[in-house]
Design an enzyme around this catalytic site. Structure first.
Site, PDB file in Angstrom:
ATOM      1  CB  ILE A 121     -44.576  34.148  12.257  1.00 40.34           C
ATOM      2  CG1 ILE A 121     -45.832  33.703  13.014  1.00 40.34           C
ATOM      3  CG2 ILE A 121     -44.952  35.055  11.098  1.00 40.34           C
ATOM      4  CD1 ILE A 121     -46.614  34.874  13.620  1.00 40.34           C
ATOM      5  CG  ASP A 122     -39.333  32.554  14.381  1.00 42.11           C
ATOM      6  OD1 ASP A 122     -39.258  31.812  13.391  1.00 42.11           O
ATOM      7  OD2 ASP A 122     -38.495  33.431  14.654  1.00 42.11           O
ATOM      8  CD  GLN A 123     -43.148  26.936  20.090  1.00 43.65           C
ATOM      9  OE1 GLN A 123     -42.057  26.476  19.753  1.00 43.65           O
ATOM     10  NE2 GLN A 123     -43.866  26.393  21.058  1.00 43.65           N
TER      11      GLN A 123
END
Length: 310
Positions: A121-123
């Site tokens: 998942i995105d940062q």
């Protein structure tokens, strides 16, 4: 236009670019009251940014990994927003990968830990991430995700209100949509297939909506791109959506996106696994403020109608 946090800190506090970058990495910089550890985080030029040169580095407690489920094959963890899943070419030291390895050493007594990544998942997205801890389990879990046999549900606060309570978005994604950003393709046969299902949970006046999202495919930035394509940009998203859209009335220093649920049939044990992660305090606080300022209207539940029998 948004700019990198280390550049803004350098200009605003008269620091060299290197010192500004190190200050961010040491946890000495807050954006809108929230500590931000990513020098490349994009912020608006008028964002409230503070710099405390005397603040110590984040302690060990902050670098722990929150394990929600584990067995001999996997760990499912609750990733905090701002933490990378794995290092970039810049070789960041504090990542979810590093924390998971350290957890196995100290909690499990494993001398040479193995951590395999099958999805990300995105940062700046919070929530559940599955990590493989047995090399023999890597292929079965890769096959599980590849077969789309994993239930992935997200929560998002998006701009505006919807005309329909629920829907399905089938828009292929392309790496370049003509503005140096990923985006959707409306040209038949172009782009990677991507399907997103959404369901409105509640709305806040005409300003925003809390949406439950289920992924059928898992493309890079899929939710953010699909929501922006409907003109319902995820609140706080610095990349997607209309460049000249009006500013959202509440400042939020990251995209308001949370990976809430991960469910699957364990490919090795056959066990049904479902793990939920509650929204973090910043996400919950955004919902509370929207409710105070604009009121909350629950979406009417969808009712299935049985066909009449002859």
């Amino acid at each position: 236009m948004p700019e990198r946090l280390d550049k803004l800190v350098s200009e605003r506090f008269q620091l060299s670019r290197r010192v500004a970058r190190e200050a961010v990495e040491r946890g000495q910089v807050d954006v809108e009251g929230v500590r931000q550890l990513d020098p490349g985080f994009e912020v608006e030029p008028d964002a409230a940014v503070t710099f405390d040169p005397n603040r110590p580095r984040p302690g060990k407690v902050e670098r722990r990994v929150n394990v929600l489920y584990e067995d001999r094959d996997v760990m499912i963890v609750d990733k905090p927003a701002g933490l990378l899943v794995q290092p970039t070419p810049a070789r960041e030291r504090d990542t979810l990968l590093e924390r998971a390895g350290r957890y196995q050493i100290h909690k499990r007594g494993v001398k040479k830990p193995y951590v395999g990544i099958v999805h990300r998942i995105d940062q700046h997205t919070s929530g559940v991430v599955l990590l493989v801890t047995n090399p023999k389990a890597m292929r079965p879990f890769q096959d599980l995700f590849r077969a789309r046999a994993v239930d992935r549900e997200y929560l998002a606060v998006v701009e505006g209100v919807f005309l329909t309570i629920e829907g399905r978005i089938d828009l292929p994604l392309v790496d370049h949509a003509g503005d140096n950003r990923r985006g959707v393709s409306r040209v038949p046969g172009r782009g990677q297939s991507a399907t997103t299902h959404f369901r409105v949970i509640e709305s806040y006046g005409t300003v925003a909506s809390l949406v439950g999202i289920r992924l059928e495919t898992g493309r890079t930035h899929q939710i953010r791109i699909h929501m922006a394509a409907l003109d319902h940009t995820v609140v706080g998203d610095p990349i997607y959506g209309r460049r000249k859209r009006p500013k959202f009335p509440i400042r939020f220093p990251r995209q308001a996106l949370h990976a809430a649920t991960l469910g699957f049939e364990h490919p090795i044990t056959g066990e049904t696994v479902r793990v939920d992660a509650p929204p973090p305090p910043d996400f919950a606080g955004l919902v509370e403020q929207l409710t105070r300022d604009h009121g909350a209207t629950k979406a009417a539940p969808t009712v299935a109608v049985e066909p009449e029998r002859p």
